[in-house]
Design a protein around this motif. Structure first.
Motif, PDB file in Angstrom:
ATOM      1  N   PHE A 155      58.800 102.096  73.432  1.00 25.13           N
ATOM      2  CA  PHE A 155      58.536 100.668  73.647  1.00 25.13           C
ATOM      3  C   PHE A 155      59.641 100.171  74.564  1.00 25.13           C
ATOM      4  O   PHE A 155      60.802 100.211  74.202  1.00 25.13           O
ATOM      5  N   THR A 156      59.286  99.722  75.746  1.00 20.31           N
ATOM      6  CA  THR A 156      60.301  99.349  76.730  1.00 20.31           C
ATOM      7  C   THR A 156      60.092  97.919  77.197  1.00 20.31           C
ATOM      8  O   THR A 156      58.976  97.533  77.541  1.00 20.31           O
ATOM      9  N   PHE A 157      61.182  97.152  77.185  1.00 18.49           N
ATOM     10  CA  PHE A 157      61.129  95.825  77.796  1.00 18.49           C
ATOM     11  C   PHE A 157      61.612  95.919  79.230  1.00 18.49           C
ATOM     12  O   PHE A 157      62.595  96.606  79.524  1.00 18.49           O
ATOM     13  N   LEU A 158      60.912  95.232  80.096  1.00 19.22           N
ATOM     14  CA  LEU A 158      61.304  95.155  81.495  1.00 19.22           C
ATOM     15  C   LEU A 158      61.754  93.716  81.699  1.00 19.22           C
ATOM     16  O   LEU A 158      60.940  92.789  81.587  1.00 19.22           O
ATOM     17  N   VAL A 159      63.046  93.509  81.903  1.00 21.93           N
ATOM     18  CA  VAL A 159      63.506  92.135  82.049  1.00 21.93           C
ATOM     19  C   VAL A 159      64.116  91.932  83.430  1.00 21.93           C
ATOM     20  O   VAL A 159      64.434  92.889  84.132  1.00 21.93           O
ATOM     21  N   ILE A 179      50.628  98.620  67.633  1.00 17.64           N
ATOM     22  CA  ILE A 179      49.969  99.514  68.590  1.00 17.64           C
ATOM     23  C   ILE A 179      50.928 100.612  69.033  1.00 17.64           C
ATOM     24  O   ILE A 179      50.564 101.783  69.140  1.00 17.64           O
ATOM     25  N   ASN A 180      52.200 100.229  69.216  1.00 20.29           N
ATOM     26  CA  ASN A 180      53.219 101.205  69.580  1.00 20.29           C
ATOM     27  C   ASN A 180      53.436 102.223  68.450  1.00 20.29           C
ATOM     28  O   ASN A 180      53.572 103.424  68.702  1.00 20.29           O
ATOM     29  N   GLN A 181      53.404 101.730  67.217  1.00 17.89           N
ATOM     30  CA  GLN A 181      53.562 102.633  66.059  1.00 17.89           C
ATOM     31  C   GLN A 181      52.460 103.685  66.031  1.00 17.89           C
ATOM     32  O   GLN A 181      52.655 104.800  65.576  1.00 17.89           O
ATOM     33  N   ASN A 182      51.289 103.315  66.538  1.00 15.92           N
ATOM     34  CA  ASN A 182      50.163 104.250  66.562  1.00 15.92           C
ATOM     35  C   ASN A 182      50.271 105.276  67.683  1.00 15.92           C
ATOM     36  O   ASN A 182      49.360 106.067  67.890  1.00 15.92           O
ATOM     37  N   GLY A 183      51.385 105.213  68.442  1.00 12.88           N
ATOM     38  CA  GLY A 183      51.631 106.254  69.434  1.00 12.88           C
ATOM     39  C   GLY A 183      51.439 105.833  70.874  1.00 12.88           C
ATOM     40  O   GLY A 183      51.604 106.641  71.793  1.00 12.88           O
ATOM     41  N   THR A 184      51.076 104.576  71.097  1.00 12.38           N
ATOM     42  CA  THR A 184      50.865 104.118  72.472  1.00 12.38           C
ATOM     43  C   THR A 184      52.198 103.735  73.115  1.00 12.38           C
ATOM     44  O   THR A 184      53.024 103.067  72.488  1.00 12.38           O
TER      45      THR A 184
END
Lengths: 304, 264
Positions: free
Chosen positions: B41-45, B194-199
């Protein structure tokens, strides 16, 4: 599923753009009617050519009482002059150019005249001896008319040699002119139709840009995105082509084979069935033009 | 294969990517090298114009890199022919600030649309859509029209639509930009699930509260350059790190291996 989806998209596109779609239908209808009319004229010319060229080609008219030509100075053609001409027609020098010939006596000429002008009061004012007797020559190659004309026009007892094809050619050239004019109008109308289809598809693509944007993002294929738009244009054009074909058929059925064929009894008119040959051409032309112009428009205005 | 180490693990990989929109102008991205792993999970700031949107567009092959290579799921997007781009995009879900729902379709139809256009059968759609709506917390709202929903609910519909085809990557371009802080947190909950589900999730954002709350990897762009790349970071760093950073394979490495089997 995808097919149903595409059909649904086409339906919603047609509904949303109804007035534009109707104008596309009408413009293709008018333009293709002109294309079809030009085609019908050409068919009619061919039909008449086939019919007449077999029958009348070169006529060698003999002198009669009223003849004023130089060759007729000695009065009406004698039996001797007639036999002489017949012998010339049988001679190998002439025979190589002709298929066969017939002699049409004054009596026969009068009968034909009466048949041809049966509806006209002129029949009553013409008598048998006013009409010339003639040799009707069927040419092997109608283009060689000049040879026959040179050979026979200076012979004694011959009033004139006429190529009846020339009379027909004038009619045909007039009909050709009409069909070229129809093609000209058709070309302008087709240009209008193409521009109109282009504009319609552009509007349609613009009014559905949200849908197509989403389709693109979720990975819909180019076909699924573009096909509804292209088919929208094609369907409108095909409806126009069907209307044009129906109109032409009705024209052939009720006008050519109805009124006109009663007025011109010995003119062979094309049948309404023959007109049906034009219909697939018109449909293909309409569909093709609409398809290509939609595709080109989409390439510019719909990002895929 | 002459793949560098970690090639397969990287879901998204930028190699010296530069994007110039106009000649002589400052590049929108300036030789960016970055790897985002599967399941991350990546934030682009970064400020407006720092290159966040360009970064996302390059992943989608909406734009072509001026130089350098972009790899998505191990594939160089420059080598994907135009007729295979739809296949690439089926593996990527996208969510925007302005939701982009179809106003004349109800919630169910909006989500189903994404499946219809790629030719999914009616029975699969009937089965999948309610499931996804449940995941984003919209059970029982299938028949609502978009204008009957709150902003947060509309964004949930948009997220449902983005993930209904089970993409390996979810790109979110300021998904909370139009929402109040509480609603935003709700949306973040959905994205986290959704990220926890692997996305793999990449989210461009200006929302410092969210970034500080979530404590995920933060990539900061400035004038088209990566000026910070920190795991479990805050919106603004206490100690600014200038230049490229490759501290990517951190403690989460195990989890990444597990997610490797997931198909794009």
């Amino acid at each position: 599923m995808r097919l149903l989806f595409i059909l649904g998209e086409i339906g919603s596109g047609l509904r949303r753009n109804l007035s534009m779609v109707i104008s596309v239908v009408l413009v293709t209808f008018v333009s293709l009617t002109f294309v079809g009319a030009a085609g019908m004229l050409q068919m009619q010319i061919n039909q008449m050519k086939g019919y007449w060229y077999d029958k009348v080609q070169v006529a060698v008219f003999l002198c009669n009482d009223g003849s004023t030509a130089v060759g007729c100075a000695s009065g009406p053609a004698t039996q001797e002059q007639q036999d002489n001409l017949e012998a010339m027609l049988e001679s190998p020098a002439v025979k190589q150019y002709i298929n066969d010939f017939q002699f049409e006596s004054q009596a026969e000429a009068y009968t034909h005249f009466k048949e041809q002008f049966s509806n006209s009061p002129i029949v009553d004012s013409v008598s048998e001896d006013q009409l010339p007797a003639s040799f009707r020559i069927n040419m092997k190659n109608p283009e060689k008319y000049q040879i026959i004309s040179e050979t026979f026009s200076s012979q004694p007892g011959v009033e004139t040699v006429s190529d009846q094809r020339q009379v027909l050619e004038r009619i045909f050239s007039w009909m050709n002119g009409a069909s070229v004019a129809a093609m000209g109008v058709a070309a302008v109308m087709i240009f209008c139709a193409v521009l109109l289809i282009t504009t319609t598809i552009r509007l349609s693509a613009f009014s559905r840009r949200r849908e197509t944007g989403i389709m693109r993002l979720v990975g819909a294929s180019k076909t699924v995105i573009q096909l509804p738009f292209i088919l929208e244009g094609v369907i409108a054009a095909v409806v126009g082509a069907l209307l044009a074909s129906t109109t032409l058929w009705l024209m052939a059925h009720f006008w050519l084979n109805g009124d006109l064929s009663k007025q011109f009894l010995n003119t062979p008119f094309i049948s309404s069935t023959q007109v049906l040959v034009i219909a697939p051409v018109l449909i293909a032309l309409g569909a093709g033009l609409a398809g290509i112009s939609s595709l080109l428009t989409l390439r510019r205005y719909l990002k895929v | 294969m002459s793949c560098p180490a970690g090639f397969k693990r990287a879901m998204i990989r930028f190699e010296n990517v530069t994007k110039v929109y106009e000649q002589n102008a400052r590049p929108a991205l300036d030789s960016v090298s970055l790897e985002i792993n599967r399941g991350e999970f990546t934030f682009l700031v970064g400020a407006s114009g720092s290159g966040k949107s360009t970064f996302l567009r390059l992943i989608l092959k909406e734009d072509k890199a001026s130089s350098g290579s972009v790899y998505v799921a191990g594939q160089n997007v420059a080598n994907i022919s135009s007729w295979r781009v739809p296949k690439l995009r089926r593996g990527i879900g996208v969510v925007f600030q302005d939701f982009r729902l179809l106003p004349q379709k109800n919630v169910f139809a909006n989500v189903a649309f994404a499946m219809q256009v790629i030719g999914k059968s009616r029975s699969i759609i009937r089965e999948t859509v309610p499931e996804v709506l449940k995941t984003v917390g919209l059970e029982g709202k299938e028949r609502r029209m978009p204008h009957e929903l709150s902003g947060g609910e509309q964004q949930r519909v948009a997220i449902a639509r983005a993930v209904v085809n089970r993409p390996g990557i979810l790109l979110a371009d300021e998904p909370t930009g139009n929402l109040d802080p509480i609603t935003s947190m709700g949306i973040m909950g959905v994205l986290d699930k959704i990220n926890q589900n692997g996305t793999t999730v990449v989210m461009a954002t200006h929302d410092d509260d969210i970034v500080n709350e979530m404590r995920r990897r933060v990539v900061e762009l400035k004038n088209g350059k990566v000026i910070r790349d920190e795991a479990k970071a805050l919106y603004t760093s206490m100690i600014p790190v200038v230049g490229e950073s490759r501290r990517l394979r951190d403690a989460s490495g195990e989890e990444l291996d597990r997610a490797q089997g997931a198909q794009l």
